[in-house]
Design a protein around this motif. Structure first.
Motif, PDB file in Angstrom:
ATOM      1  N   ARG A  81      -0.480  -7.868   7.637  1.00 43.37           N
ATOM      2  CA  ARG A  81       0.548  -6.696   7.159  1.00 43.37           C
ATOM      3  C   ARG A  81       1.029  -6.844   5.845  1.00 43.37           C
ATOM      4  NH1 ARG A  81       6.041  -8.390   7.683  1.00 43.37           N
ATOM      5  NH2 ARG A  81       7.086  -5.923   7.873  1.00 43.37           N
ATOM      6  N   LEU A  82       0.790  -7.645   5.563  1.00 45.83           N
ATOM      7  CA  LEU A  82       0.441  -8.055   3.792  1.00 45.83           C
ATOM      8  C   LEU A  82      -0.638  -7.526   3.150  1.00 45.83           C
ATOM      9  CD1 LEU A  82       1.981 -11.864   3.208  1.00 45.83           C
ATOM     10  CD2 LEU A  82       2.834  -9.699   1.828  1.00 45.83           C
ATOM     11  N   GLN A  84      -2.239  -5.036   4.578  1.00 48.38           N
ATOM     12  CA  GLN A  84      -1.496  -3.332   5.093  1.00 48.38           C
ATOM     13  C   GLN A  84      -0.842  -3.164   3.983  1.00 48.38           C
ATOM     14  OE1 GLN A  84      -0.272  -3.106   8.665  1.00 48.38           O
ATOM     15  NE2 GLN A  84      -2.339  -3.743  10.342  1.00 48.38           N
ATOM     16  N   LEU A  85       0.535  -4.010   3.340  1.00 48.06           N
ATOM     17  CA  LEU A  85       0.988  -3.679   2.235  1.00 48.06           C
ATOM     18  C   LEU A  85       0.825  -3.360   1.204  1.00 48.06           C
ATOM     19  CD1 LEU A  85       3.971  -3.262   1.007  1.00 48.06           C
ATOM     20  CD2 LEU A  85       3.916  -5.543   1.340  1.00 48.06           C
ATOM     21  N   GLY A  88      -2.397  -0.502   1.187  1.00 47.03           N
ATOM     22  CA  GLY A  88      -1.817   0.690   1.869  1.00 47.03           C
ATOM     23  C   GLY A  88      -2.360   1.656   3.070  1.00 47.03           C
ATOM     24  N   TYR A 193       6.489 -11.425   2.290  1.00 41.49           N
ATOM     25  CA  TYR A 193       6.219 -10.125   2.118  1.00 41.49           C
ATOM     26  C   TYR A 193       7.473  -8.875   1.132  1.00 41.49           C
ATOM     27  CZ  TYR A 193       6.121  -5.290   4.927  1.00 41.49           C
ATOM     28  OH  TYR A 193       5.207  -4.272   4.767  1.00 41.49           O
ATOM     29  N   GLU A 197       7.126  -6.158  -1.614  1.00 38.38           N
ATOM     30  CA  GLU A 197       6.988  -5.478  -1.524  1.00 38.38           C
ATOM     31  C   GLU A 197       7.845  -4.894  -2.837  1.00 38.38           C
ATOM     32  OE1 GLU A 197       8.954  -2.210   1.629  1.00 38.38           O
ATOM     33  OE2 GLU A 197       9.796  -4.162   2.118  1.00 38.38           O
TER      34      GLU A 197
END
Length: 421
Positions: A81-82, A84-85, A88, A193, A197
């Motif tokens: 998830r990190l 993808q964050l 982007g 995370y 963000e």
């Protein structure tokens, strides 16, 4: 170490941690792991320096996937998830597919990828739309004739090397400092995370701002060059500053103490170099390399480094060597005999002293920053007084030292640089 460098104990650090904790609590970070487990299983394997490799394959008759034995082989869901964050986008392409979508050959795409510092990933589905866009942009610059292919490779390599170090520094120092201690009672994994963000947009904007500022400064130096040849081979003052007995310190200090000492030295050096108009070329732990267009600026930086560290009881003694002459600049680094001479002068300089070469001493005298000798200074002062004029004001003093052989450079005559009272 100053308060600015001790991230975990600062009010700013606590504020960001609190905000991250609130965001994490609202999102239920730990509770979202199952939502990405299926994606994580499809995209297993990790590699250093680049996207994780994809172990996806066709399902076998018993319902399992080839190359995947159990969930233990899957990448960490929060790590996925990190990724993808930060990127982007989700993983969509193999290297072959990314090259085809960008309209470039696989060979060229691979050269760009390696130049940016990323390892080969086979044909794993690990690339994103951003990777395709980057390939398209670089190849477009080549096709438009704005860059040659070798120049485009250099752009990729210089950008990759610089940002790799920046990313490592931020993760090792900044992020680690903000997440220790865990005052919110959450684990570092849970708080990372929302912390990223919150910070990512601000740090990204700041990076672009600093890059543009540095690019403007570098462009200004280039256009002020006397001719085209001077844009690459320029006359600069180059200085090395080296901590004395650093190897002995590495055996005596704990790793954390050693890290704090190196960081404090690099921070002090970087601040002094920038404040007085020089450019920090690179840091090597116990040594820094800087350059300046003006010999007077380089001299001031060298003496300031000695004076500043002498008053810091936690710092070992320092040696500084400075040379002046033609320097080849390439990818942010400097090369040539002048650089080698500055390094050799540093190794033979007395403790807490600045040693310079003859060309540097001559340049200081030529610009009126230092007299050729004290006898000449006294003679000039006497003449000025006789004529009713103000005697020249010299900032620095130069004392010739014994000639000595320097490895690889023959016999040189160093000069001891000091402030003139």
């Amino acid at each position: 170490m100053t308060a600015d460098n001790a991230g975990s104990g600062s009010a700013e650090g606590r504020g960001v941690r609190d905000a991250a904790a609130e965001a994490a609590a609202g999102r239920g970070v730990a509770g979202q792991e199952d939502a990405v487990r299926e994606t994580a299983v499809r995209e297993t394997g990790a590699r250093a320096g680049g996207p994780a490799a994809d172990a996806t394959s066709e399902a076998t008759e018993d319902g399992t996937e080839d190359g995947i034995e159990d969930d233990a082989d899957a990448p960490d869901p929060i790590a996925l998830r990190l990724e993808q964050l930060i990127l982007g986008a989700e993983r969509r392409y193999t290297p072959f597919q990314a090259a085809r979508s960008a309209g470039v050959s696989v060979e060229l795409a691979t050269r760009f990828w390696r130049a940016m510092g990323f390892a080969d990933i086979g044909q794993a589905k690990a690339l994103t739309e951003a990777d395709v866009l980057a390939l398209r942009r670089l190849s477009g610059l080549v096709e438009a004739g704005l860059l040659s292919e070798p120049m485009a490779i250099q752009v990729a390599r210089s950008t990759g090397q610089t940002t790799a170090r920046l990313a490592d520094w931020q993760m090792d120092s900044f992020l680690e400092g903000l997440t220790e201690p865990q005052e919110s009672g959450m684990t570092r994994t849970e708080i990372t995370y929302p912390l990223v963000e919150l910070l990512l947009p601000e740090l990204e904007e700041f990076l672009v701002y600093v890059y543009r500022r540095q690019l403007a400064a570098a462009t200004g130096r280039v256009v002020q060059a006397a001719d085209d040849a001077e844009m690459v081979d320029r006359r600069l003052a180059v200085g090395f500053a080296d901590l004395v007995s650093f190897t002995r310190l590495t055996r005596r200090l704990e790793e954390e103490e050693l890290g704090e000492l190196v960081e404090a030295f690099e921070t002090t050096a970087a601040d002094l170099v920038a404040a007085h108009g020089g450019r920090l070329i690179k840091t090597l732990g116990d040594e820094v390399l800087y350059a300046a267009d003006d010999a007077g600026i380089a001299a001031e930086i060298g003496l300031r480094l000695i004076e500043t560290l002498t008053h810091d009881e936690t710092m070992p003694e320092l040696r500084v060597g400075i040379a002046f002459g033609t320097v080849t600049t390439r990818m942010g680094d400097v090369f040539g005999t002048t650089v080698n001479l500055a390094s050799r002068l540093t190794s033979i300089a007395p403790k807490n002293a600045v040693l310079v070469d003859g060309a540097f001493a001559e340049e200081l005298s030529h610009t009126g920053e230092a007299p050729v000798s004290e006898a000449e200074a006294a003679e000039v002062a006497a003449k000025a007084e006789k004529d009713g004029e103000e005697p020249p004001s010299y900032r620095f003093a130069l004392q010739p030292m014994w000639q000595r052989p320097v490895r690889g450079l023959g016999v040189v005559e160093p000069w001891l640089l000091s402030r003139r009272s």
